[in-house]
Write a protein that holds these residues in place. Structure first.
Motif, short mmCIF file in Angstrom:
data_model
loop_
_atom_site.label_atom_id
_atom_site.label_comp_id
_atom_site.label_asym_id
_atom_site.label_seq_id
_atom_site.Cartn_x
_atom_site.Cartn_y
_atom_site.Cartn_z
N ALA A 27 -24.92 58.56 -54.46
CA ALA A 27 -25.47 59.71 -53.71
C ALA A 27 -25.65 59.35 -52.23
O ALA A 27 -25.42 60.17 -51.35
CB ALA A 27 -26.80 60.14 -54.32
N LEU A 28 -26.05 58.10 -51.95
CA LEU A 28 -26.30 57.72 -50.56
C LEU A 28 -25.08 57.13 -49.87
O LEU A 28 -24.87 57.35 -48.68
CB LEU A 28 -27.46 56.72 -50.46
CG LEU A 28 -28.84 57.19 -50.93
CD1 LEU A 28 -29.88 56.10 -50.66
CD2 LEU A 28 -29.26 58.47 -50.22
N TYR A 29 -24.28 56.35 -50.62
CA TYR A 29 -23.29 55.51 -49.94
C TYR A 29 -21.84 55.66 -50.40
O TYR A 29 -20.98 54.90 -49.95
CB TYR A 29 -23.68 54.02 -50.06
CG TYR A 29 -25.08 53.76 -49.57
CD1 TYR A 29 -25.40 53.95 -48.24
CD2 TYR A 29 -26.09 53.35 -50.43
CE1 TYR A 29 -26.70 53.74 -47.77
CE2 TYR A 29 -27.39 53.13 -49.98
CZ TYR A 29 -27.68 53.32 -48.65
OH TYR A 29 -28.96 53.12 -48.19
N GLY A 34 -21.16 60.17 -49.38
CA GLY A 34 -22.58 59.89 -49.58
C GLY A 34 -23.43 60.39 -48.41
O GLY A 34 -22.94 60.62 -47.30
N TYR A 35 -24.72 60.54 -48.69
CA TYR A 35 -25.67 61.06 -47.71
C TYR A 35 -25.59 60.31 -46.38
O TYR A 35 -25.62 60.91 -45.31
CB TYR A 35 -27.08 60.95 -48.31
CG TYR A 35 -28.17 61.44 -47.40
CD1 TYR A 35 -28.47 62.79 -47.32
CD2 TYR A 35 -28.89 60.55 -46.61
CE1 TYR A 35 -29.46 63.24 -46.48
CE2 TYR A 35 -29.88 60.98 -45.76
CZ TYR A 35 -30.17 62.34 -45.69
OH TYR A 35 -31.15 62.78 -44.85
N ASP A 276 -36.70 67.38 -57.18
CA ASP A 276 -35.76 66.77 -58.12
C ASP A 276 -34.82 65.80 -57.41
O ASP A 276 -33.88 66.22 -56.72
CB ASP A 276 -34.95 67.89 -58.80
CG ASP A 276 -34.02 67.33 -59.85
OD1 ASP A 276 -34.06 66.10 -60.10
OD2 ASP A 276 -33.24 68.11 -60.42
N PRO A 277 -35.01 64.49 -57.61
CA PRO A 277 -34.14 63.51 -56.94
C PRO A 277 -32.68 63.58 -57.41
O PRO A 277 -31.81 63.02 -56.77
CB PRO A 277 -34.76 62.15 -57.33
CG PRO A 277 -36.09 62.45 -57.88
CD PRO A 277 -36.07 63.84 -58.39
N GLU A 283 -26.91 65.53 -50.35
CA GLU A 283 -27.53 66.50 -49.43
C GLU A 283 -28.97 66.15 -49.15
O GLU A 283 -29.60 66.74 -48.29
CB GLU A 283 -27.47 67.92 -50.01
CG GLU A 283 -26.09 68.44 -50.31
CD GLU A 283 -25.20 68.43 -49.07
OE1 GLU A 283 -25.71 68.68 -47.97
OE2 GLU A 283 -24.00 68.13 -49.22
N GLN A 284 -29.56 65.23 -49.93
CA GLN A 284 -30.95 64.85 -49.68
C GLN A 284 -31.07 63.33 -49.67
O GLN A 284 -30.31 62.63 -50.34
CB GLN A 284 -31.90 65.47 -50.71
CG GLN A 284 -31.51 65.25 -52.16
CD GLN A 284 -32.47 65.97 -53.13
OE1 GLN A 284 -33.22 66.86 -52.72
NE2 GLN A 284 -32.46 65.57 -54.38
N ASP A 285 -32.03 62.86 -48.88
CA ASP A 285 -32.26 61.42 -48.82
C ASP A 285 -33.02 60.99 -50.06
O ASP A 285 -33.84 61.73 -50.58
CB ASP A 285 -33.08 61.08 -47.56
CG ASP A 285 -33.24 59.59 -47.39
OD1 ASP A 285 -32.31 58.85 -47.77
OD2 ASP A 285 -34.28 59.15 -46.88
N LEU A 286 -32.72 59.80 -50.54
CA LEU A 286 -33.47 59.23 -51.67
C LEU A 286 -34.06 57.91 -51.21
O LEU A 286 -33.37 57.10 -50.58
CB LEU A 286 -32.51 58.97 -52.85
CG LEU A 286 -31.85 60.20 -53.46
CD1 LEU A 286 -30.79 59.79 -54.48
CD2 LEU A 286 -32.90 61.10 -54.11
N THR A 287 -35.33 57.71 -51.53
CA THR A 287 -35.97 56.48 -51.06
C THR A 287 -37.09 56.08 -52.03
O THR A 287 -37.67 56.94 -52.69
CB THR A 287 -36.52 56.69 -49.62
OG1 THR A 287 -37.24 55.53 -49.22
CG2 THR A 287 -37.44 57.89 -49.51
N ALA A 288 -37.35 54.79 -52.13
CA ALA A 288 -38.46 54.31 -52.96
C ALA A 288 -39.11 53.15 -52.22
O ALA A 288 -38.45 52.41 -51.49
CB ALA A 288 -37.93 53.84 -54.32
#
Ligand SMILES: C[S@@+](CC[C@H](N)C(=O)[O-])C[C@H]1O[C@@H](n2cnc3c(N)ncnc32)[C@H](O)[C@@H]1O
Length: 361
Positions: A27-29, A34-35, A276-277, A283-288
């Protein structure tokens, strides 16, 4: 369905499920999709979230002041400043701009290196840094980076690394891993029959015994072996100098606070937390949150010495204090800079949630 969602579906393929870490990585890369791979404005007012860099140039100026103090204390001639996760190159431009103006001699001596695996991002960085052409070198991974005398640093890199999402089965007194499935035209969570994370497969995750007894069924958290490995590899690159991370992060025990029973994973779009991750990958950033205890241990195993973990507020306020008697080495504290300082250090803004880990050799 988007091209990226199609791609993730094809990776899920006949196995029926992938780990969330793999989902997040794609999703990110995923190259070009990716985002973080597409040239949309991600960070700042027009983007999805703010970082300290997007607040203005002050963050880079304060860091540059501190980095210069550290580097000048080391008598060896050539130094490297290595930035990882440089995104569009703005922080690098702020740091180099400050050094050029206020520490011209050090500026001549320093080699600025950017660790950047993505060619798309390297391209944006080269554009932002065109006025520093020849001053900046790029490396696509830690493996190709020579050993460092100076500093390896990052801002919000480790909280952007893929995480495994894991849950607690109170009956079996065991961890399990959450994966991702495609069902009824959307991505949904699914318990993995065969966990991917080594610590879950071997049940080696350390949880204090008194916590184990009270951890509720389904308690969810995240682990990032990729972040731990990255930190360890970076620590091993430091011949002399420091390794520094500024990140959204917690100490190990803080992950088990009752208000974090659903973990720290968050999705952002247009400055809002999204429910909802798994929705709209790309289209959305994901982070933890980064686990600073794990990073600290990895660095110490590589022989580094830790400084006490500081909040961003404490770290920047200390630097601010040192700029006051050094007027000729810092820009004027205009009202614009003062406002930026308040945003960077205020506990309700960026001052408390961000923490700074510094280790040295
Ligand atoms: C949240 S952004 C932070 C950007 C920037 N440092 C700032 O403070 O505005 C995270 C960045 O880390 C980059 N990144 C992720 N994995 C990386 C890796 N292994 N090496 C270098 N950069 C990476 C992402 O592509 C993204 O640009």
């Amino acid at each position: 369905m988007s091209e990226l969602a199609e791609k993730i579906r094809s990776v899920i393929g006949t196995k029926g499920v992938v780990s969330f870490a793999r989902f997040m990585e794609l999703a990110l890369y995923a190259p070009m999709l990716g985002y973080y791979e597409r040239e949309a404005q991600r960070v700042g007012r027009a983007g999805d979230f703010y970082t300290s860099v997007s607040v203005g140039s002050l963050f880079g100026e304060l860091l540059a002041f501190q980095f210069a103090e550290w580097l000048e204390a080391d008598v060896h001639g050539k130094h490297q400043l290595v930035e990882a996760g440089a995104h569009d190159g703005k922080l690098a431009a702020d740091i180099l701009g400050h050094l050029q103006k206020f520490r011209p001699q050090l500026f001549e001596q320093v080699e600025y290196c950017i660790l950047e695996p993505s060619f798309a991002r390297q391209k944006w960085q080269r554009e932002t840094l065109s006025s520093f052409a020849g001053k900046v070198k790029w490396f696509d991974s830690l493996a190709t980076l020579p050993s460092v005398r100076g500093l390896v640093f990052s801002n919000e890199l480790l909280d952007a690394f893929p995480v495994h999402r894991i849950g607690w089965d109170a009956t079996a007194q065991q961890w399990f891993e959450w994966g991702v499935r495609w069902e009824n035209e959307r991505f949904v969570w699914a318990r993995m029959a065969e966990p991917e994370a080594k610590a879950v497969r071997g049940q080696t995750l350390q949880v204090p015994r008194e916590l184990r007894a009270v951890l509720p069924d389904g308690f969810t958290t995240e682990i990032s072996p990729v972040a731990a490995e990255w930190w360890s590899a970076a620590a091993n690159k430091i011949e002399s100098g420091r390794l520094l991370a500024i990140d959204y992060g917690l100490r190990a025990e803080e992950f088990y606070a009752p208000n974090r029973a659903n973990g720290t994973l968050r999705a952002y779009a247009k400055h809002r937390v999204c429910d909802d991750p798994l929705a709209n990958p790309g289209e959305q950033d994901l982070t933890a949150s980064a686990n600073f205890t794990v990073l600290q241990v990895m660095g110490e195993l590589a022989g580094l010495k830790s400084e006490p973990l500081a909040t961003q507020s404490q770290f920047l306020t200390r630097i601010f204090g040192n700029t006051i008697p050094a007027k000729e080495r810092f820009a004027e504290w205009s009202s614009v800079r003062t406002r930026q300082f308040q945003t960077l250090t205020h506990p309700e803004h960026l001052g408390r949630p961000f923490r700074v880990l510094v280790q040295s050799r």
